[in-house]
Design a protein around this motif. Structure first.
Motif, short mmCIF file in Angstrom:
data_model
loop_
_atom_site.label_atom_id
_atom_site.label_comp_id
_atom_site.label_asym_id
_atom_site.label_seq_id
_atom_site.Cartn_x
_atom_site.Cartn_y
_atom_site.Cartn_z
N LYS A 1 39.98 37.23 55.58
CA LYS A 1 40.95 38.31 55.37
C LYS A 1 40.50 39.19 54.21
O LYS A 1 40.09 38.70 53.17
N PRO A 2 40.58 40.52 54.39
CA PRO A 2 40.21 41.41 53.28
C PRO A 2 41.22 41.31 52.14
O PRO A 2 42.41 41.11 52.37
N ILE A 3 40.71 41.44 50.91
CA ILE A 3 41.53 41.29 49.72
C ILE A 3 41.00 42.21 48.63
O ILE A 3 39.80 42.47 48.56
N LEU A 4 41.91 42.72 47.82
CA LEU A 4 41.54 43.50 46.64
C LEU A 4 42.07 42.74 45.43
O LEU A 4 43.25 42.39 45.39
N VAL A 5 41.19 42.46 44.49
CA VAL A 5 41.56 41.69 43.30
C VAL A 5 41.34 42.56 42.06
O VAL A 5 40.27 43.12 41.88
N GLU A 6 42.39 42.67 41.24
CA GLU A 6 42.30 43.33 39.94
C GLU A 6 42.44 42.26 38.87
O GLU A 6 43.32 41.41 38.97
#
Length: 151
Positions: free
Chosen positions: A68-73
């Protein structure tokens, strides 16, 4: 000083929720991020280790799976240690402050642009946005088309 990391990619495995001895939720996961490449060049991928704590860890484990695509900050953290052979080692990982859904672009579903963020507690985050106390999405309404949005 400023330490900010933002990565977007796909999870390499299903995240597993663990508890510390003091009952704090934590999960570690790896994000595969493709590097920019030139025409005719081979694609290269970086595998970036991440860790999430408390409600962010629970959010990741509840809503994300392998691929699953994910964006992490978050922030980059370096840990020095000595391995079992006595060799000095260094480990780099991103400590996740915020995690977002990312539209995969693989299908034509109506969830494009979904950026519901994990709640942040005790991280010193000063975001002025709303922080949700759980990963419950029952209060959200799906919008069929983006043409009717006022912005």
């Amino acid at each position: 000083m400023y330490n900010k990391a933002i990565i977007m990619g796909r999870l390499t495995a299903d995240p597993e929720l663990r508890q510390t001895p003091s009952n704090i939720s934590v999960t570690s996961f790896t994000v595969a991020c493709d590097r920019a490449y030139s025409k005719g060049a081979d694609r290269q991928t970086d595998f970036i280790d991440c860790v999430a704590w408390r409600s962010t860890a629970e959010f990741v484990c509840r809503y994300f799976q392998k691929g699953k695509p994910i964006l992490v900050e978050g922030r980059l953290q370096v840990t020095n240690y000595t391995d079992k052979n006595g060799e000095k080692r260094r480990r780099y990982e991103v400590v996740a402050d915020n995690v977002h859904f990312v539209d995969s672009g693989r299908n034509n579903s109506n969830d494009a642009g979904n950026t519901f963020s994990a709640p942040v507690s005790g991280t010193g985050n000063t975001n002025s946005g709303v922080a949700y106390s759980s990963g419950n999405t029952e209060d959200f309404e799906e919008i069929d088309g983006l043409d009717d949005l006022p912005f």
